[in-house]
Design a protein around this motif. Sequence first.
Motif, PDB file in Angstrom:
ATOM      1  N   ALA A  50      10.671  -8.068  -3.674  1.00 16.03           N
ATOM      2  CA  ALA A  50       9.578  -7.315  -2.692  1.00 16.03           C
ATOM      3  C   ALA A  50       9.555  -5.736  -2.847  1.00 16.03           C
ATOM      4  O   ALA A  50      10.457  -5.356  -3.508  1.00 16.03           O
ATOM      5  CB  ALA A  50      10.233  -7.826  -1.267  1.00 16.03           C
ATOM      6  N   THR A  51       8.578  -5.274  -2.604  1.00 10.87           N
ATOM      7  CA  THR A  51       8.618  -3.633  -2.463  1.00 10.87           C
ATOM      8  C   THR A  51       8.930  -3.317  -1.009  1.00 10.87           C
ATOM      9  O   THR A  51       9.230  -3.938  -0.241  1.00 10.87           O
ATOM     10  CB  THR A  51       7.316  -3.457  -2.952  1.00 10.87           C
ATOM     11  OG1 THR A  51       6.346  -3.909  -2.050  1.00 10.87           O
ATOM     12  CG2 THR A  51       7.209  -3.641  -4.188  1.00 10.87           C
ATOM     13  N   GLY A  52       8.528  -2.022  -0.741  1.00 10.62           N
ATOM     14  CA  GLY A  52       8.540  -1.447   0.627  1.00 10.62           C
ATOM     15  C   GLY A  52       9.943  -0.806   0.778  1.00 10.62           C
ATOM     16  O   GLY A  52      10.664  -0.448  -0.163  1.00 10.62           O
ATOM     17  N   ALA A  53      10.318  -0.386   1.927  1.00 13.99           N
ATOM     18  CA  ALA A  53      11.255   0.612   2.175  1.00 13.99           C
ATOM     19  C   ALA A  53      12.803  -0.348   2.188  1.00 13.99           C
ATOM     20  O   ALA A  53      13.664   0.093   1.850  1.00 13.99           O
ATOM     21  CB  ALA A  53      11.392   1.362   3.624  1.00 13.99           C
ATOM     22  N   THR A  54      12.559  -1.750   2.757  1.00 12.61           N
ATOM     23  CA  THR A  54      13.963  -2.198   3.119  1.00 12.61           C
ATOM     24  C   THR A  54      14.513  -2.612   1.788  1.00 12.61           C
ATOM     25  O   THR A  54      15.764  -2.354   1.734  1.00 12.61           O
ATOM     26  CB  THR A  54      13.622  -3.754   3.671  1.00 12.61           C
ATOM     27  OG1 THR A  54      12.594  -3.409   4.739  1.00 12.61           O
ATOM     28  CG2 THR A  54      14.683  -4.395   3.984  1.00 12.61           C
ATOM     29  N   PRO A  55      14.124  -2.884   0.610  1.00 10.04           N
ATOM     30  CA  PRO A  55      14.827  -3.352  -0.667  1.00 10.04           C
ATOM     31  C   PRO A  55      15.333  -2.201  -1.407  1.00 10.04           C
ATOM     32  O   PRO A  55      16.064  -2.206  -2.320  1.00 10.04           O
ATOM     33  CB  PRO A  55      14.020  -4.344  -1.452  1.00 10.04           C
ATOM     34  CG  PRO A  55      12.415  -4.034  -1.029  1.00 10.04           C
ATOM     35  CD  PRO A  55      12.579  -3.434   0.337  1.00 10.04           C
ATOM     36  N   LEU A  72       6.081 -10.207  -5.013  1.00 11.72           N
ATOM     37  CA  LEU A  72       5.164 -10.780  -4.239  1.00 11.72           C
ATOM     38  C   LEU A  72       3.762 -10.288  -4.211  1.00 11.72           C
ATOM     39  O   LEU A  72       3.122 -11.347  -3.684  1.00 11.72           O
ATOM     40  CB  LEU A  72       5.751 -10.373  -2.564  1.00 11.72           C
ATOM     41  CG  LEU A  72       7.285 -11.110  -2.376  1.00 11.72           C
ATOM     42  CD1 LEU A  72       7.554 -10.370  -0.887  1.00 11.72           C
ATOM     43  CD2 LEU A  72       6.954 -12.575  -1.916  1.00 11.72           C
ATOM     44  N   ASP A  73       3.627  -9.297  -4.240  1.00 10.93           N
ATOM     45  CA  ASP A  73       1.983  -8.920  -4.150  1.00 10.93           C
ATOM     46  C   ASP A  73       1.912  -7.626  -4.772  1.00 10.93           C
ATOM     47  O   ASP A  73       2.801  -6.849  -5.286  1.00 10.93           O
ATOM     48  CB  ASP A  73       2.041  -8.606  -2.426  1.00 10.93           C
ATOM     49  CG  ASP A  73       3.415  -8.185  -1.916  1.00 10.93           C
ATOM     50  OD1 ASP A  73       4.163  -7.336  -2.713  1.00 10.93           O
ATOM     51  OD2 ASP A  73       3.412  -8.222  -0.720  1.00 10.93           O
ATOM     52  N   GLY A  97      11.142  -9.089   2.573  1.00 12.97           N
ATOM     53  CA  GLY A  97      11.496  -7.961   3.763  1.00 12.97           C
ATOM     54  C   GLY A  97      10.544  -8.879   4.953  1.00 12.97           C
ATOM     55  O   GLY A  97      10.085  -9.850   4.509  1.00 12.97           O
ATOM     56  N   ILE A  98      10.595  -7.892   6.101  1.00 12.72           N
ATOM     57  CA  ILE A  98       9.650  -8.499   7.220  1.00 12.72           C
ATOM     58  C   ILE A  98       8.808  -7.377   7.853  1.00 12.72           C
ATOM     59  O   ILE A  98       9.214  -6.373   8.058  1.00 12.72           O
ATOM     60  CB  ILE A  98      10.356  -9.399   7.955  1.00 12.72           C
ATOM     61  CG1 ILE A  98       9.662  -9.790   9.406  1.00 12.72           C
ATOM     62  CG2 ILE A  98      11.321  -8.533   8.972  1.00 12.72           C
ATOM     63  CD1 ILE A  98      10.168 -10.823  10.386  1.00 12.72           C
ATOM     64  N   GLY A  99       7.459  -7.716   7.840  1.00 17.53           N
ATOM     65  CA  GLY A  99       6.484  -6.801   8.441  1.00 17.53           C
ATOM     66  C   GLY A  99       6.867  -6.890  10.052  1.00 17.53           C
ATOM     67  O   GLY A  99       7.511  -7.792  10.555  1.00 17.53           O
ATOM     68  N   HIS A 156       4.890 -10.498   9.075  1.00 13.05           N
ATOM     69  CA  HIS A 156       4.324 -10.821   7.661  1.00 13.05           C
ATOM     70  C   HIS A 156       5.392 -11.034   6.673  1.00 13.05           C
ATOM     71  O   HIS A 156       6.403 -10.328   6.652  1.00 13.05           O
ATOM     72  CB  HIS A 156       3.155 -10.040   7.016  1.00 13.05           C
ATOM     73  CG  HIS A 156       3.565  -8.557   6.860  1.00 13.05           C
ATOM     74  ND1 HIS A 156       2.802  -7.408   7.324  1.00 13.05           N
ATOM     75  CD2 HIS A 156       4.507  -8.242   5.898  1.00 13.05           C
ATOM     76  CE1 HIS A 156       3.157  -6.449   6.897  1.00 13.05           C
ATOM     77  NE2 HIS A 156       4.203  -6.667   6.013  1.00 13.05           N
ATOM     78  N   ILE A 157       5.214 -11.751   5.622  1.00 15.31           N
ATOM     79  CA  ILE A 157       6.088 -11.793   4.672  1.00 15.31           C
ATOM     80  C   ILE A 157       5.268 -12.001   3.472  1.00 15.31           C
ATOM     81  O   ILE A 157       4.238 -12.564   3.373  1.00 15.31           O
ATOM     82  CB  ILE A 157       7.087 -13.123   4.518  1.00 15.31           C
ATOM     83  CG1 ILE A 157       6.237 -14.418   5.014  1.00 15.31           C
ATOM     84  CG2 ILE A 157       8.041 -13.032   5.476  1.00 15.31           C
ATOM     85  CD1 ILE A 157       7.015 -15.638   4.712  1.00 15.31           C
ATOM     86  N   GLY A 158       5.451 -11.057   2.277  1.00 13.55           N
ATOM     87  CA  GLY A 158       4.587 -10.974   1.311  1.00 13.55           C
ATOM     88  C   GLY A 158       3.608 -10.038   1.879  1.00 13.55           C
ATOM     89  O   GLY A 158       3.984  -9.320   2.913  1.00 13.55           O
ATOM     90  N   PHE A 159       2.309 -10.470   1.657  1.00 12.93           N
ATOM     91  CA  PHE A 159       1.253  -9.711   2.469  1.00 12.93           C
ATOM     92  C   PHE A 159       0.458 -11.151   3.382  1.00 12.93           C
ATOM     93  O   PHE A 159      -0.665 -11.022   3.475  1.00 12.93           O
ATOM     94  CB  PHE A 159       0.357  -8.924   1.862  1.00 12.93           C
ATOM     95  CG  PHE A 159       0.617  -7.675   1.617  1.00 12.93           C
ATOM     96  CD1 PHE A 159       1.187  -6.723   2.694  1.00 12.93           C
ATOM     97  CD2 PHE A 159       0.550  -6.813   0.378  1.00 12.93           C
ATOM     98  CE1 PHE A 159       1.498  -5.403   2.754  1.00 12.93           C
ATOM     99  CE2 PHE A 159       1.040  -5.638   0.183  1.00 12.93           C
ATOM    100  CZ  PHE A 159       1.293  -4.719   1.496  1.00 12.93           C
ATOM    101  N   LYS A 199      12.357  -3.151  13.621  1.00 11.55           N
ATOM    102  CA  LYS A 199      12.137  -4.669  13.075  1.00 11.55           C
ATOM    103  C   LYS A 199      12.693  -5.363  14.192  1.00 11.55           C
ATOM    104  O   LYS A 199      12.989  -6.525  14.087  1.00 11.55           O
ATOM    105  CB  LYS A 199      12.932  -4.607  11.926  1.00 11.55           C
ATOM    106  CG  LYS A 199      12.319  -3.997  10.552  1.00 11.55           C
ATOM    107  CD  LYS A 199      10.925  -4.517  10.376  1.00 11.55           C
ATOM    108  CE  LYS A 199      10.203  -3.612   9.323  1.00 11.55           C
ATOM    109  NZ  LYS A 199      10.392  -3.916   7.936  1.00 11.55           N
TER     110      LYS A 199
END
Length: 242
Positions: A35-40, A66-67, A132-134, A138-141, A202
């Motif tokens: 996954a991308t984003g801040a969490t990982p 994921l996306d 991660g979780i939106g 959401h998971i992935g997008f 979250k």
Amino acid sequence: MQVIVLDNYDAISEQAARLVEKNIQENDQLVLGLATGATPLGLYKNLISGYNARGISYKNVKTINLDEYLGLEKNHPESYHTFMSEKLFQHIDIAMKNTFIPDGNPSSAEEECIRYEEIIDSIGPVNLQILGIGTNGHIGFNEPGTDPNMSTHVVELKTSTREDNAQFFQSLDEVPRHAITIGIQTILKSEQIIILASGKSKAKAVKRLLEQNVNRNFPASFLWKHDHVTLIVDREAYQFVQ
Ligand code: F6R
């Protein structure tokens, strides 16, 4: 779902890294879903340290992201290609030919979805998927309302998701409106799933996830359909559960 509650972000990042490394030590040809984003980010920092300090090798590991945003060139500073390269791949010994991310600028987005799903089918199953979780679940997008039976597809991003991600762009207007994401069905084909959640932003999503009410309005709830999921969460994100 196994739930592991730890003190803070550093602790969940370390714990997730140990689990990833254990899987690589048991199977050096691991297929790892990323996954991308801040969490990982903390997880990836720990994996880089593990590679440098303890010689954990990614030479035979394959990764499937994921996306990807639609409409961004691979080398755009906010593309997930750039993110993965800067935050992980260029710091470890992974072969770039073993890393897979949807093409965000294909001639046909629909054909790209088919191509990506075929890649997952041919090198998968994903042995270990990181999520991660939106804030909207959401998971992935896979945004609220998504059909859980979908494989890789094009999504229109919700305004809330675009607002959450606007911090990485100059303005909300620059955040792409569409993305390619692997589907919930694709995610559930993974053998093992780790979902990470950190921070008070979250906390509502974590509480809702743990209510076990499986429904389309909260995509992460479909993880209850899988029997090997570990939620690793810090106290701030867990605060409404206690
Ligand atoms: C990223 C992804 C998203 C993020 C989610 C949380 O590849 O698929 O589902 O995991 O938006 O993002 P952060 O970690 O930035 O809060």
